[in-house]
Write a protein that holds these residues in place. Structure first.
Motif, PDB file in Angstrom:
ATOM      1  N   SER A  40      31.914  49.917 -67.618  1.00  0.00           N
ATOM      2  CA  SER A  40      31.307  50.933 -66.751  1.00  0.00           C
ATOM      3  C   SER A  40      31.850  50.859 -65.320  1.00  0.00           C
ATOM      4  CB  SER A  40      29.788  50.795 -66.761  1.00  0.00           C
ATOM      5  OG  SER A  40      29.433  49.500 -66.343  1.00  0.00           O
ATOM      6  N   THR A  41      32.416  49.725 -64.942  1.00  0.00           N
ATOM      7  CA  THR A  41      33.015  49.583 -63.609  1.00  0.00           C
ATOM      8  C   THR A  41      34.073  48.484 -63.676  1.00  0.00           C
ATOM      9  OG1 THR A  41      32.585  48.939 -61.304  1.00  0.00           O
ATOM     10  CG2 THR A  41      31.134  47.986 -62.962  1.00  0.00           C
ATOM     11  N   MET A 101      34.283  51.929 -59.226  1.00  0.00           N
ATOM     12  CA  MET A 101      34.522  52.731 -60.437  1.00  0.00           C
ATOM     13  C   MET A 101      35.819  53.521 -60.294  1.00  0.00           C
ATOM     14  SD  MET A 101      31.048  54.437 -61.884  1.00  0.00           S
ATOM     15  CE  MET A 101      29.553  53.469 -62.102  1.00  0.00           C
ATOM     16  N   GLN A 134      35.832  56.196 -65.004  1.00  0.00           N
ATOM     17  CA  GLN A 134      34.488  55.604 -65.068  1.00  0.00           C
ATOM     18  C   GLN A 134      33.470  56.484 -64.332  1.00  0.00           C
ATOM     19  OE1 GLN A 134      35.678  51.839 -63.401  1.00  0.00           O
ATOM     20  NE2 GLN A 134      35.835  50.851 -65.408  1.00  0.00           N
ATOM     21  N   HIS A 182      30.428  58.478 -66.077  1.00  0.00           N
ATOM     22  CA  HIS A 182      29.107  58.023 -65.664  1.00  0.00           C
ATOM     23  C   HIS A 182      28.268  59.188 -65.129  1.00  0.00           C
ATOM     24  CE1 HIS A 182      26.056  55.414 -63.874  1.00  0.00           C
ATOM     25  NE2 HIS A 182      26.206  56.071 -62.737  1.00  0.00           N
TER      26      HIS A 182
END
Ligand SMILES: [Zn+2]
Length: 407
Positions: A342-343, A352, A356, A360
């Motif tokens: 996610s990061t 990010m 990402q 997100h």
């Protein structure tokens, strides 16, 4: 007595994309050339992967150039260096035709570390670069060449830190002029929704080879083949040709003029510090908020050794990876499609990537592709311009195929 003194070599980097730091003379024909590198807004994550300079006065001599000051850090890991024993500089005598230096001309000095180049100079002017340079002038030339093409539209979506225009190109056939309707006919049927593909190039200014792929993709899309005509009729292509035009001008590495990595920070956009990200994000989100879709987003990059496709855990990613691996010169260094975390740095804001961040915030199927600059076994050589060109057409065709298959 006539004393013949060899004139000193001179070094120059005062041209677009040029990059060279301190020069130290070791002997008449031996110099240490510091690679400038670039650090971020906190003076961290130094990366020294771009050099591009000219040596004058070398004709007829064998010169030794040590590329030094290579060490840096990546994602806060110290001691990394992008220039390695497996990277091969390009050389040119006219700034247009570039070839790799031969194996015999390149030596890795591990203790320093340094990359030592031994060059038998045949011309008085030699240009040397980490990759074949591709700067704003090349992008401008491409746009000019196709300025009258009916399927290409150029807009300026904002300005960089140094007030350079940020372009967004749209490639799509203009809608056909409405035909007069016979009195008996019903209202025209609605146009089918066209899938939209968004592509981003040069978030990191050193990664010039990715732009050669981009130029080839644009040339293919605007070409006359029946496949290309269908691709621009059936799809809308949105292209950011240069995410960091300031970096291209200055010979930067991976940060904008304020030190921000344009492929981080997508979770923490500060428009005053990173106007490039703010403008790109605004263009994408206003497209979505006007009722359109982004069916695929890709940011294309280069690394020294890795080649992979990374994105969210969606079948589209798996299928695209298979198409590229089996039907193109893409030669993955990872055995399978990579599901992105996610990061890049857990627990720290501003870490990010574009993929990402878009996934997100808006669930956009957003991908990042890396292509190596080191030896590519599938090609059987270190990639050259011709290989990047070939891949640009392959990339366009892989996207058409991917989005044409039933999902
Ligand atoms: Zn990159």
């Amino acid at each position: 007595m006539l004393l013949l003194l060899a004139a000193a070599l001179t070094f120059h980097s005062d041209f677009e994309g040029g990059a060279l730091a301190r020069i130290e003379r070791v002997g008449d024909t031996h110099y240490r050339c510091a690679v400038p590198g670039q650090s971020d807004q906190d003076d961290r994550n130094r990366q020294a992967s771009w050099y591009y300079f000219r040596v004058d006065g070398a004709a007829g001599r064998t010169i030794t150039l040590d590329l030094v000051n290579l060490l840096g850090e990546y994602n806060y890991r110290a001691g990394t260096h992008a220039i390695t024993e497996k990277t091969r500089p390009f050389i040119s005598t006219d700034q247009r035709t570039w070839t790799h230096l031969p194996e015999s001309a390149v030596q890795w000095v591990a203790a320093e570390p340094a990359l030592r180049l031994t060059i038998e100079a045949k011309a008085n002017k030699l240009w040397i670069a980490h990759q074949v340079p591709y700067t704003n002038v090349h992008i401008a030339a491409l746009a000019k060449e196709f300025a009258k093409h009916p399927a290409l539209r150029t807009e300026t979506i904002g300005k960089s830190v140094e007030q350079r225009p940020l372009y967004l190109w749209t490639i799509h056939d203009p809608p056909a002029a409405p035909q007069p309707r016979p009195a008996s006919s019903q209202a025209p049927t609605a146009q089918p929704r066209r899938p939209a593909v968004w592509l981003m190039f040069r978030q990191h200014s050193w990664e010039s080879s990715s732009s050669v792929v981009g130029e080839s993709l644009v040339r293919w899309l605007l070409g006359n083949s029946p496949q290309a005509q269908a691709a621009r009729r059936d799809f809308i292509w949105k292209i950011f040709p240069a995410a960091d035009p300031d970096g291209l001008a200055h010979g930067g590495v991976r940060f904008n003029r304020n030190g921000y990595d344009l492929n981080r920070n997508w979770d923490h956009v500060l428009p005053g510090k990173m106007p490039e990200i703010a403008a790109q994000q605004r263009a994408l989100y206003s497209w979505l908020d006007s009722g359109n879709t982004v069916d695929l987003f890709l940011s294309l990059h280069n690394t020294e050794s890795g080649e992979y496709l990374e994105g969210p855990a969606v079948p589209l990613g798996e299928r695209w990876f298979a198409l590229l691996k089996n039907g193109a010169t893409f030669h993955p260094s990872r055995p399978a499609y990579t599901v992105m975390p996610s990061t890049t740095t857990e627990g720290k804001p501003g870490r990010m990537t574009v993929a990402q961040g878009l996934w997100h915030e808006r669930k956009i199927p957003a991908f990042l592709m890396e292509q190596r600059v080191e030896f590519n076994a599938k090609l059987g050589r270190y990639p050259v311009t011709e290989d990047r060109f070939r891949f640009g057409a392959e990339l366009a065709q892989s996207i058409v195929k991917l989005l044409s298959e039933p999902r």
